[in-house]
Design an enzyme around this catalytic site. Structure first.
Site, PDB file in Angstrom:
ATOM      1  N   ARG A  64       0.946  -1.092  -0.107  1.00 15.04           N
ATOM      2  CA  ARG A  64       0.014  -0.039   0.018  1.00 15.04           C
ATOM      3  C   ARG A  64       0.967   1.180   0.118  1.00 15.04           C
ATOM      4  NH1 ARG A  64      -2.011   0.979   4.594  1.00 15.04           N
ATOM      5  NH2 ARG A  64      -3.064  -1.091   4.673  1.00 15.04           N
ATOM      6  N   TYR A 117     -10.886  21.443 -12.748  1.00 13.32           N
ATOM      7  CA  TYR A 117     -11.786  20.034 -13.197  1.00 13.32           C
ATOM      8  C   TYR A 117     -12.719  20.081 -12.369  1.00 13.32           C
ATOM      9  CZ  TYR A 117     -12.820  15.270 -13.193  1.00 13.32           C
ATOM     10  OH  TYR A 117     -13.594  14.183 -13.111  1.00 13.32           O
ATOM     11  N   ASP A 189      -1.640  21.984 -10.666  1.00 15.97           N
ATOM     12  CA  ASP A 189      -2.109  20.914 -11.372  1.00 15.97           C
ATOM     13  C   ASP A 189      -1.546  21.079 -12.857  1.00 15.97           C
ATOM     14  OD1 ASP A 189      -3.483  19.045 -13.185  1.00 15.97           O
ATOM     15  OD2 ASP A 189      -5.171  18.917 -11.826  1.00 15.97           O
ATOM     16  N   LYS A 214      -4.075  10.968 -18.133  1.00 18.10           N
ATOM     17  CA  LYS A 214      -3.971  11.836 -19.141  1.00 18.10           C
ATOM     18  C   LYS A 214      -2.740  11.668 -20.009  1.00 18.10           C
ATOM     19  CE  LYS A 214      -7.666  13.093 -17.073  1.00 18.10           C
ATOM     20  NZ  LYS A 214      -8.810  12.316 -17.193  1.00 18.10           N
TER      21      LYS A 214
HETATM   22  O1  7XF Z   1      -8.778  11.048 -11.284  1.00 20.77           O
HETATM   23  P1  7XF Z   1      -8.340  11.107 -12.474  1.00 20.77           P
HETATM   24  O2  7XF Z   1      -7.215  10.542 -13.176  1.00 20.77           O
HETATM   25  O3  7XF Z   1      -9.374  11.294 -13.638  1.00 20.77           O
HETATM   26  O4  7XF Z   1      -7.831  12.832 -12.723  1.00 20.77           O
HETATM   27  C1  7XF Z   1      -8.633  14.062 -12.270  1.00 20.77           C
HETATM   28  C2  7XF Z   1      -8.127  15.326 -12.984  1.00 20.77           C
HETATM   29  C3  7XF Z   1      -7.176  16.101 -12.348  1.00 20.77           C
HETATM   30  N1  7XF Z   1      -6.845  17.006 -12.851  1.00 20.77           N
HETATM   31  C4  7XF Z   1      -7.180  17.377 -14.293  1.00 20.77           C
HETATM   32  C5  7XF Z   1      -6.710  18.689 -14.746  1.00 20.77           C
HETATM   33  C6  7XF Z   1      -8.124  16.633 -14.645  1.00 20.77           C
HETATM   34  O5  7XF Z   1      -8.579  17.186 -16.240  1.00 20.77           O
HETATM   35  C7  7XF Z   1      -8.605  15.426 -14.288  1.00 20.77           C
HETATM   36  C8  7XF Z   1      -9.627  14.553 -14.805  1.00 20.77           C
HETATM   37  N2  7XF Z   1     -10.144  15.175 -15.941  1.00 20.77           N
HETATM   38  C9  7XF Z   1     -10.959  14.313 -16.887  1.00 20.77           C
HETATM   39  C10 7XF Z   1     -11.508  15.266 -18.063  1.00 20.77           C
HETATM   40  O6  7XF Z   1     -11.618  16.426 -17.900  1.00 20.77           O
HETATM   41  O7  7XF Z   1     -12.135  14.732 -19.061  1.00 20.77           O
HETATM   42  C11 7XF Z   1     -11.918  13.549 -16.225  1.00 20.77           C
HETATM   43  C12 7XF Z   1     -13.186  12.857 -17.178  1.00 20.77           C
HETATM   44  S1  7XF Z   1     -14.651  13.346 -16.130  1.00 20.77           S
END
Ligand code: 7XF
Length: 408
Positions: A64, A117, A189, A214
């Protein structure tokens, strides 16, 4: 060759993304790092186990907290960001959650940018206040506005640049200088840029977080998150945020896949950026389009800041059609190659509607106040042959216009 030569720390970005911290000769000559599928680790002696738990000895205890495959991913991302240490977790939200639960406590305050986000916004404005943390959203595109908001209990200033979904650019140095003067940490971020295009720590930020789901992973086949920053902070987040506050561990298999993605990160970010710029130009010249957001587009607000802290524009382009929401929906339903899906940073070009999808956690009123347009359409430009993407986007725009919706 000495061990330090083999670590490849002195080499260029792409070389480090491929080789850093791994010597095949220490693993039976295996070219790619092994996946350590183990949940627990044997102790040499009873005393050694206790010493590991007390932190008097370096080593692995239990999956973990850490795993060798995960540790290599952490080392690589930290190095590429120019950070002392890294921590990989099960998702981007796991990373942001572990950071917040570790560094904030009841009575503390945090300042966030208006545009985040959707679920990051929900964590800060719905989740943390339940536990006595006061969170103030602010327009950080005007860093001077921060001055009145930073109090004695402000621990973190958190933002995305470029921000999801409207690509607004924030001056990292200007915000970080103000936060530091007030005794607060700046966390950025960096999901949209990755260290291939922007390294926030070089511009004064303290901590970087990523949704590695991403671009770092890059192939739409994993969920992961990373934190990079000073050793003491990252250690605290591992010991508290990961170990017992969230337990949101990355699987060794996922860490392996994320490292496979890292190998082509620089190449991919260049191609994403080149293609996105061409799509942004096409959009800006099309009669159906009312506005386009892309940091490298001529006349983009704070384009000078973007060029100072980024090396290319990245793969995300957002736009509004003259016909607003109805036209945007017609566009999304008309495209054939471009795939209707949330997420971003994949090889495939994806299109989605932030107001009803990724940013649905905002109320209608919050979206209006925070500059997230109801008609905004977000494209994550992929790695397909750019002429194919251009043709599909143009056909989608023509179809949206023909439907009458674009006349608005
Ligand atoms: O938990 P994840 O790996 O999905 O990451 C969350 C997240 C954190 N920071 C940024 C700038 C993000 O864009 C995201 C996730 N975004 C996707 C989007 O905007 O399409 C999530 C799909 S609902």
């Amino acid at each position: 060759m000495t061990t330090s030569d083999r670590s490849n720390r002195h080499r260029g970005f792409a070389t480090r993304a491929i080789h850093l911290g791994y010597d095949p000769m220490e693993e039976s000559g295996a070219l790619t790092p092994p996946i350590h599928m183990t949940s627990t680790y044997a102790f040499e002696s009873a005393e050694a186990g206790g010493a590991l738990f007390r932190g008097e000895r370096e080593g692995y205890i239990y999956g973990r907290n850490r795993n060798p495959t995960q540790a290599l991913l952490e080392e690589r991302v930290a190095d590429l960001e120019g950070a002392e240490a890294g921590l990989a977790l099960a998702s981007g939200m796991a990373a942001i959650g572990a950071l917040c639960w570790t560094l904030l406590e009841a009575g503390d305050e945090a300042v966030i940018d208006h545009t985040l986000y959707g679920n990051t916004f929900a964590l800060f404005t719905r989740g943390l206040p339940k536990f006595g943390v006061k969170v103030t959203p602010a327009d950080l595109t005007d860093p001077a506005g921060l001055d009145g908001l930073l109090g004695e209990r402000t621990r973190i200033v958190f933002f995305e640049t470029p921000a999801n979904p409207n690509l607004r650019v924030i001056d990292i140095r200007a915000v970080a200088d103000r936060a530091r003067a007030a005794g607060a940490l700046t966390a950025v971020d960096n999901t949209f840029c990755t260290p291939a295009l922007q390294r926030p720590l070089e511009h004064g930020a303290d901590i970087v977080v990523h949704s590695a789901t991403k671009y770092l992973g890059g192939h739409g086949d994993l969920l992961a998150g990373v934190i990079a920053g000073p050793h003491d902070i990252v250690h605290r987040i591992r010991q508290h945020g990961l170990r017992y506050l969230t337990g949101a561990t990355i699987s060794p298999m996922t860490a392996f896949l994320a490292m496979r993605g890292l190998k082509t990160l620089e190449l991919r970010m260049e191609r994403h950026s080149e293609s996105a710029l061409r799509i942004a130009r096409l959009l800006s010249e099309h009669p159906a389009v009312a506005s386009v957001e892309y940091p490298w587009l001529e006349g983009f607000p704070r384009g000078g800041t973007a060029r100072r802290q980024m090396t290319m524009g990245g793969g995300l382009v957002s736009f509004e059609l003259h016909g607003g929401l109805a036209a945007g929906m017609a566009f999304m339903n008309a495209v054939e190659l471009v795939t209707r899906a949330v997420s971003l940073g994949d090889c495939e070009t994806l299109v989605q509607h932030p107001a009803s999808m990724t940013h649905a956690a905002y109320t209608l009123e919050e979206r209006a106040r925070h500059g997230i347009g109801e008609g905004l359409v977000r494209l994550s430009v992929g790695l397909e042959t750019v002429e194919d993407i251009l043709r599909d986007v143009e056909a989608g725009l023509d179809a949206a216009m023909a439907s009458g919706a674009a006349a608005g």
